[in-house]
Write a protein that holds these residues in place. Structure first.
Motif, short mmCIF file in Angstrom:
data_model
loop_
_atom_site.label_atom_id
_atom_site.label_comp_id
_atom_site.label_asym_id
_atom_site.label_seq_id
_atom_site.Cartn_x
_atom_site.Cartn_y
_atom_site.Cartn_z
N ALA A 298 0.83 -1.21 0.00
CA ALA A 298 0.00 0.00 0.00
C ALA A 298 0.86 1.25 0.00
N ASP A 299 2.06 1.17 0.57
CA ASP A 299 2.98 2.32 0.55
C ASP A 299 3.33 2.70 -0.88
N ASP A 300 3.53 1.69 -1.74
CA ASP A 300 3.84 1.97 -3.14
C ASP A 300 2.67 2.67 -3.82
N ALA A 301 1.46 2.21 -3.52
CA ALA A 301 0.27 2.84 -4.10
C ALA A 301 0.14 4.28 -3.64
N ARG A 302 0.42 4.52 -2.34
CA ARG A 302 0.32 5.88 -1.81
C ARG A 302 1.36 6.79 -2.47
N THR A 303 2.58 6.25 -2.68
CA THR A 303 3.63 7.04 -3.32
C THR A 303 3.24 7.41 -4.74
N ALA A 304 2.69 6.44 -5.48
CA ALA A 304 2.26 6.71 -6.85
C ALA A 304 1.16 7.76 -6.88
N LEU A 305 0.22 7.67 -5.95
CA LEU A 305 -0.88 8.64 -5.89
C LEU A 305 -0.36 10.03 -5.58
N ARG A 306 0.57 10.14 -4.63
CA ARG A 306 1.14 11.44 -4.27
C ARG A 306 1.87 12.04 -5.47
N TYR A 307 2.58 11.20 -6.21
CA TYR A 307 3.28 11.71 -7.39
C TYR A 307 2.29 12.20 -8.45
N SER A 308 1.18 11.47 -8.60
CA SER A 308 0.20 11.80 -9.65
C SER A 308 -0.45 13.16 -9.41
N VAL A 309 -0.47 13.61 -8.15
CA VAL A 309 -1.07 14.92 -7.84
C VAL A 309 0.00 15.93 -7.44
N SER A 310 1.26 15.64 -7.83
CA SER A 310 2.39 16.57 -7.65
C SER A 310 2.73 16.87 -6.20
N LEU A 311 2.48 15.90 -5.31
CA LEU A 311 2.84 16.09 -3.90
C LEU A 311 4.19 15.44 -3.58
N GLN A 312 4.75 14.71 -4.51
CA GLN A 312 6.01 14.01 -4.27
C GLN A 312 6.77 13.86 -5.59
N LYS A 313 8.09 13.94 -5.50
CA LYS A 313 8.93 13.74 -6.67
C LYS A 313 9.47 12.31 -6.67
N LEU A 314 9.67 11.77 -7.88
CA LEU A 314 10.22 10.43 -8.02
C LEU A 314 11.35 10.45 -9.04
N SER A 315 12.24 9.48 -8.92
CA SER A 315 13.31 9.33 -9.90
C SER A 315 12.73 8.71 -11.16
N GLU A 316 13.50 8.72 -12.25
CA GLU A 316 13.03 8.12 -13.50
C GLU A 316 12.71 6.63 -13.31
N ASP A 317 13.56 5.90 -12.57
CA ASP A 317 13.31 4.48 -12.36
C ASP A 317 12.06 4.25 -11.52
N GLU A 318 11.85 5.11 -10.52
CA GLU A 318 10.64 4.98 -9.69
C GLU A 318 9.39 5.26 -10.51
N ILE A 319 9.48 6.24 -11.41
CA ILE A 319 8.34 6.54 -12.28
C ILE A 319 8.04 5.35 -13.17
N PHE A 320 9.09 4.71 -13.69
CA PHE A 320 8.88 3.53 -14.53
C PHE A 320 8.12 2.45 -13.77
N ARG A 321 8.53 2.18 -12.52
CA ARG A 321 7.88 1.12 -11.75
C ARG A 321 6.46 1.50 -11.33
N ALA A 322 6.22 2.81 -11.18
CA ALA A 322 4.88 3.28 -10.78
C ALA A 322 3.91 3.30 -11.96
N ASP A 323 4.45 3.41 -13.19
CA ASP A 323 3.62 3.45 -14.39
C ASP A 323 3.20 2.03 -14.74
N ILE A 324 2.25 1.52 -13.99
CA ILE A 324 1.90 0.10 -14.03
C ILE A 324 1.32 -0.33 -15.38
N ASP A 325 0.67 0.59 -16.11
CA ASP A 325 0.11 0.22 -17.41
C ASP A 325 1.00 0.64 -18.57
N SER A 326 2.19 1.17 -18.25
CA SER A 326 3.19 1.54 -19.27
C SER A 326 2.63 2.47 -20.34
#
Length: 285
Positions: A41-69
Motif C-alpha cells: 500500500a505504501d507503493d500505491a500511496r507514493t504513486a498517488l502522491r506523485y500523480s497529484v504533484s505532492l512528491q517527486k520520483l526518480s526516472e526508475d521509480e516513475i517507470f515502476r509506478a507506471d503500471i500500465d506503461s
C-alpha cells in the motif's frame, strides 16, 4: 555543399536510419515503486502522491509506478498497485532487458549496423506508447528525429530548436511518409521469447549467452541474452539475409522528459523556407 543540399543530406540520413531500425539489469516488478522487493500500500500511496504533484520520483521509480506503461503515472496506476498489494490483481514482472523493450517504455544506447557500408553507427533510442526519439550524429552535427501524433520532427537539443519536417522533404527523397509511420509502429513490436522455435547457447560479443530465435514466417528475430542483459538483436528475412543488427550498450527503464515531448521553450521552425533556416542554425550559419 549548398545549404539546400546539406538539408537533404542530413534529413535523408535521419529518415533512412529510422526506417531500418527495427549495465546489467535485475528483475523489476512493476508497482514496486520503492524497489524493496514487495508491492505494498505504501507503493500505491507514493504513486498517488506523485500523480497529484505532492512528491517527486526518480526516472526508475516513475517507470515502476507506471503500471500500465502508458508513459505517465496517474490515480489509475495507484489504484492498480493497491489491487496488486491486496492480491486482487496479478503482478507483472520484467525479468530481463529484452522484456524492458517489450514493455513499451524504454531508452537504450547502442550501435546499429549500416547494411550498405558494413559499419556500425552509434545512436540512442527512446520509446513511449505514443512517441519515439532517435538521437544520432551526422558529420559532427547532433540531431534527433522525434515522432509523435503522426508528425515527424527534427530536433537539435544543442540549439534548442526543432523543425516540423515539411512534406516536400519526403516527396523529394521519394519516401512514403505513411509507410515510414507504419514502419515506426511495426518496429516497436518485439515477439515474446516463449514463441522461440530454437534456444541455443553460445558466445556473443565475448559473453556466454542464450540465443533465442523467433519467426513470424517473414522475419526471424534473434535475441542474445546473457543472464538478464540483452547483448544483441538481429533480424533476418525469409531468405536468411541479415536485415538488422543492433549491439546494445545500455538499456534504461525510463525515458527523459525531453524525449517524451519537445520542450516548450525550443524554437519552432515549420515549412520549406524555414527548413533552410533550421539547417543554417545547425551549421552555425
Amino acid at each position: 555543399m549548398k545549404i539546400r543540399n546539406k538539408l537533404l543530406f542530413i534529413l535523408s540520413l535521419s529518415l533512412m536510419i529510422f526506417i531500418s531500425l527495427f549495465v546489467t539489469a535485475s528483475a523489476v516488478e512493476l508497482g514496486d515503486v520503492n524497489a524493496d522487493g514487495r508491492v505494498t500500500a505504501d507503493d500505491a500511496r507514493t504513486a498517488l502522491r506523485y500523480s497529484v504533484s505532492l512528491q517527486k520520483l526518480s526516472e526508475d521509480e516513475i517507470f515502476r509506478a507506471d503500471i500500465d506503461s502508458d508513459g505517465g503515472v496517474f490515480a489509475s496506476d495507484a489504484r492498480t498497485i493497491l489491487r496488486i498489494a491486496v492480491g486482487l490483481t496479478p503482478s507483472r514482472v520484467i525479468r530481463n532487458e529484452y522484456e524492458m523493450l517489450r514493455s513499451g517504455v524504454f531508452t537504450y544506447k547502442g550501435e546499429r549496423l549500416d547494411t550498405e557500408s558494413g559499419k556500425y553507427e552509434y545512436f540512442e533510442l527512446s520509446k513511449t506508447p505514443d512517441s519515439v526519439h532517435l538521437l544520432t550524429s551526422f558529420e559532427g552535427v547532433s540531431l534527433a528525429m522525434f515522432i509523435k501524433n503522426d508528425t515527424i520532427y527534427m530536433v537539435s537539443h544543442e540549439k534548442k530548436a526543432y523543425l516540423v519536417t515539411p512534406d516536400e522533404i519526403f516527396s523529394t527523397l521519394k519516401i512514403d511518409k505513411d509507410s515510414l509511420l507504419k514502419g515506426y509502429n511495426e518496429s516497436s513490436a518485439y515477439p515474446p521469447l516463449k514463441d522461440a522455435y530454437s534456444v541455443t547457447s553460445g558466445k556473443v560479443e565475448g559473453y556466454n549467452c542464450k540465443i533465442y530465435r523467433i519467426s513470424d514466417g517473414s522475419v526471424t528475430t534473434e535475441v542474445s541474452l546473457c543472464g538478464n542483459r540483452l547483448i544483441r538483436l538481429r533480424e533476418f528475412d525469409r531468405k536468411g539475409i541479415l536485415t538488422g543488427d543492433i549491439k546494445f550498450i545500455d538499456i534504461s527503464m525510463s525515458v527523459p522528459e525531453r524525449e517524451k515531448n519537445i520542450p516548450s521553450y525550443y524554437k519552432r521552425y515549420e515549412g520549406k523556407a524555414e527548413a533552410l533556416i533550421f539547417v543554417g542554425k545547425l551549421l552555425g550559419k
